[in-house]
Scaffold this motif. Structure first.
Motif, short mmCIF file in Angstrom:
data_model
loop_
_atom_site.label_atom_id
_atom_site.label_comp_id
_atom_site.label_asym_id
_atom_site.label_seq_id
_atom_site.Cartn_x
_atom_site.Cartn_y
_atom_site.Cartn_z
N ARG A 142 0.84 -1.22 0.00
CA ARG A 142 0.00 0.00 0.00
C ARG A 142 0.86 1.25 0.00
N LEU A 143 1.89 1.25 0.84
CA LEU A 143 2.78 2.40 0.91
C LEU A 143 3.49 2.61 -0.42
N ALA A 144 3.91 1.51 -1.06
CA ALA A 144 4.58 1.61 -2.36
C ALA A 144 3.66 2.22 -3.41
N VAL A 145 2.37 1.85 -3.38
CA VAL A 145 1.42 2.40 -4.35
C VAL A 145 1.19 3.89 -4.11
N ILE A 146 1.12 4.28 -2.84
CA ILE A 146 0.94 5.70 -2.53
C ILE A 146 2.12 6.52 -3.03
N THR A 147 3.35 6.06 -2.74
CA THR A 147 4.53 6.82 -3.18
C THR A 147 4.67 6.77 -4.70
N SER A 148 4.21 5.68 -5.31
CA SER A 148 4.23 5.63 -6.78
C SER A 148 3.28 6.66 -7.36
N GLY A 149 2.11 6.81 -6.74
CA GLY A 149 1.18 7.84 -7.19
C GLY A 149 1.78 9.23 -7.07
N TYR A 150 2.51 9.46 -5.98
CA TYR A 150 3.18 10.76 -5.83
C TYR A 150 4.27 10.93 -6.88
N ALA A 151 5.05 9.88 -7.12
CA ALA A 151 6.18 9.99 -8.05
C ALA A 151 5.73 10.25 -9.48
N ARG A 152 4.46 9.93 -9.80
CA ARG A 152 3.96 10.20 -11.16
C ARG A 152 3.69 11.68 -11.38
N THR A 153 3.69 12.47 -10.34
CA THR A 153 3.41 13.90 -10.47
C THR A 153 4.72 14.66 -10.70
N PRO A 154 4.65 15.82 -11.35
CA PRO A 154 5.86 16.63 -11.53
C PRO A 154 6.28 17.29 -10.22
N LYS A 155 7.45 17.87 -10.24
CA LYS A 155 7.93 18.61 -9.08
C LYS A 155 6.94 19.71 -8.75
N PRO A 156 6.60 19.89 -7.47
CA PRO A 156 5.58 20.90 -7.12
C PRO A 156 6.02 22.32 -7.45
N ALA A 157 5.06 23.11 -7.92
CA ALA A 157 5.32 24.52 -8.21
C ALA A 157 5.40 25.30 -6.91
N THR A 158 5.95 26.49 -6.99
CA THR A 158 6.17 27.29 -5.79
C THR A 158 4.87 27.69 -5.10
N ASP A 159 3.80 27.88 -5.88
CA ASP A 159 2.53 28.32 -5.29
C ASP A 159 1.56 27.16 -5.09
N GLU A 160 2.03 25.95 -5.16
CA GLU A 160 1.17 24.77 -5.16
C GLU A 160 0.93 24.23 -3.75
N LEU A 161 -0.30 23.80 -3.49
CA LEU A 161 -0.64 23.06 -2.28
C LEU A 161 -0.97 21.63 -2.70
N ARG A 162 -0.19 20.68 -2.22
CA ARG A 162 -0.36 19.29 -2.63
C ARG A 162 -0.72 18.45 -1.41
N LEU A 260 11.94 7.46 -1.46
CA LEU A 260 11.24 6.35 -0.84
C LEU A 260 10.54 5.50 -1.88
N HIS A 261 9.94 6.16 -2.88
CA HIS A 261 9.30 5.42 -3.95
C HIS A 261 10.28 4.48 -4.65
N LEU A 262 11.46 4.98 -5.00
CA LEU A 262 12.44 4.13 -5.70
C LEU A 262 12.87 2.97 -4.81
N LEU A 263 13.05 3.22 -3.53
CA LEU A 263 13.46 2.16 -2.62
C LEU A 263 12.41 1.06 -2.54
N LEU A 264 11.14 1.46 -2.38
CA LEU A 264 10.07 0.48 -2.27
C LEU A 264 9.85 -0.26 -3.58
N ALA A 265 9.92 0.48 -4.68
CA ALA A 265 9.70 -0.16 -5.99
C ALA A 265 10.77 -1.22 -6.26
#
Length: 269
Positions: A142-162, A260-265
Motif C-alpha cells: 500500500r505504501l509503495a502504491v501511494i509513493t508511486s502515485g506521488y512519483a507520477r506527479t511533476p515537481k511541485p510549483a512554488t505556489d502549489e498546495l499538494r 522512498l518510492h524508488l526504494l520500495l519499488a
C-alpha cells in the motif's frame, strides 16, 4: 529396538546436554542463552545475504549467503569507520524488527544505499526505517502504491498546495452492473494525490491510486511521523476539495518521497 530408536533421535548440542545435578534455573538460562545466540547468528547471516541481494551481488537463494559472507569480509576492512559500524548496528536492529520477508527486503535496500555511498545512517535513514519496521507485506505494498502515485506527479510549483486525500471514485465495474439493474452507481473513497494552485485555489493535477482510504489511516500517520507530510485534520481545508484531506505534502519533502518510492519499488518488485 527401543535403544535403536533412542540412538536415532536428535541429540541436543553438547552445551545443552544436562545432568541430574543441573538445577531447573540453570537449565532454563542455558537453553535461553543458546537460543538467543543462534537467533542472533541466523539474523546476521540473513541480514548480510539480503543486503548483498539488494546490492545486486547475488540472487535470492544459496548464492545469497556466499555473497553475504563476501560482503561482510569486504566491510570488515572498514569496520572502524562509521558508515560500516553504524550501518551494521542500525541495519541489524531494523532488520530484526521486521515482521516478514517483504519488510526485510525493504530494510536491506535502505542499508544497501548507505553501504554503496559509504555514508553512515542519517536522518532520512532513521525516518524511513521507522516507517518500514513492524509492517507486513500488505501494508508496505500500500505504501509503495501511494509513493508511486506521488512519483507520477511533476515537481511541485512554488505556489502549489499538494495533499493526499480520500476522494470518492466511481467504481466502473460496479456502475456497469448497477446501470443494468437500474440502480444508482456505487462509489468508494480511494487515496489520491491532488494539487491546487492559483488564487483562488483550483485543482491543478490529480494522481489517483487503487488504494482504498478505509484502513489506511495508520499509513498516513506514519508518513507524518517520518516528516514526509503534515496531517490535514482537524484543521479546515484550504482548498475546494470533494473528499477528505488527509496529509499535506510540504515542498521540501518532494525529494525524500521520490527516494522512498524508488526504494520500495526496487525492493517489492
Amino acid at each position: 529396538m527401543v535403544h535403536a530408536a533412542q540412538s536415532l533421535a536428535p541429540q541436543p548440542p553438547i552445551e545443552l546436554q544436562f545432568s541430574v545435578d543441573d538445577q531447573p534455573a540453570q537449565i532454563c538460562e542455558r537453553v535461553a542463552s543458546y537460543a538467543l545466540r543462534e537467533a542472533e547468528a541466523m539474523g546476521s547471516r540473513r541480514f548480510f545475504a539480503a543486503v548483498a541481494v539488494a546490492l545486486g551481488r547475488a540472487l535470492v537463494g544459496a548464492s545469497a549467503l556466499e555473497a553475504g559472507a563476501a560482503l561482510a569480509q569486504e566491510l570488515a576492512r572498514h569496520a572502524r569507520e562509521a558508515w560500516v559500524r553504524d550501518g551494521i548496528d542500525r541495519g541489524l536492529d531494523l532488520f530484526g524488527r521486521c515482521v516478514d520477508e517483504t519488510g526485510r527486503r525493504c530494510v536491506a535496500a535502505l542499508v544497501a544505499e548507505y553501504f554503496g555511498w559509504r555514508e553512515p545512517p542519517d536522518l532520512f535513514f532513521h525516518r524511513i526505517g521507522s516507517i518500514l519496521v513492524g509492517r507486513d507485506a500488505g501494508e508496505l505494498v500500500r505504501l509503495a502504491v501511494i509513493t508511486s502515485g506521488y512519483a507520477r506527479t511533476p515537481k511541485p510549483a512554488t505556489d502549489e498546495l499538494r495533499l493526499l486525500a480520500s476522494v470518492p471514485c466511481l467504481d466502473r465495474a460496479g456502475s456497469a452492473r448497477t446501470r443494468g439493474l437500474g440502480l444508482p452507481p456505487s462509489h468508494e473513497r480511494r487515496l489520491t494525490i491532488v494539487a491546487f494552485a492559483g488564487e483562488p485555489r483550483r485543482e491543478r493535477l490529480r494522481s489517483a491510486t487503487e488504494i482504498p482510504s478505509l484502513g489506511s489511516d495508520h499509513l498516513v500517520s506514519s508518513l507524518a511521523r517520518a516528516q514526509l507530510g503534515q496531517l490535514a485534520e482537524p484543521e479546515p481545508s484550504e482548498v475546494p476539495l470533494v473528499g477528505r484531506p488527509l496529509l499535506w505534502f510540504p515542498p521540501q519533502a518532494d525529494h525524500d518521497l521520490r527516494r522512498l518510492h524508488l526504494l520500495l519499488a526496487g525492493a517489492i518488485a
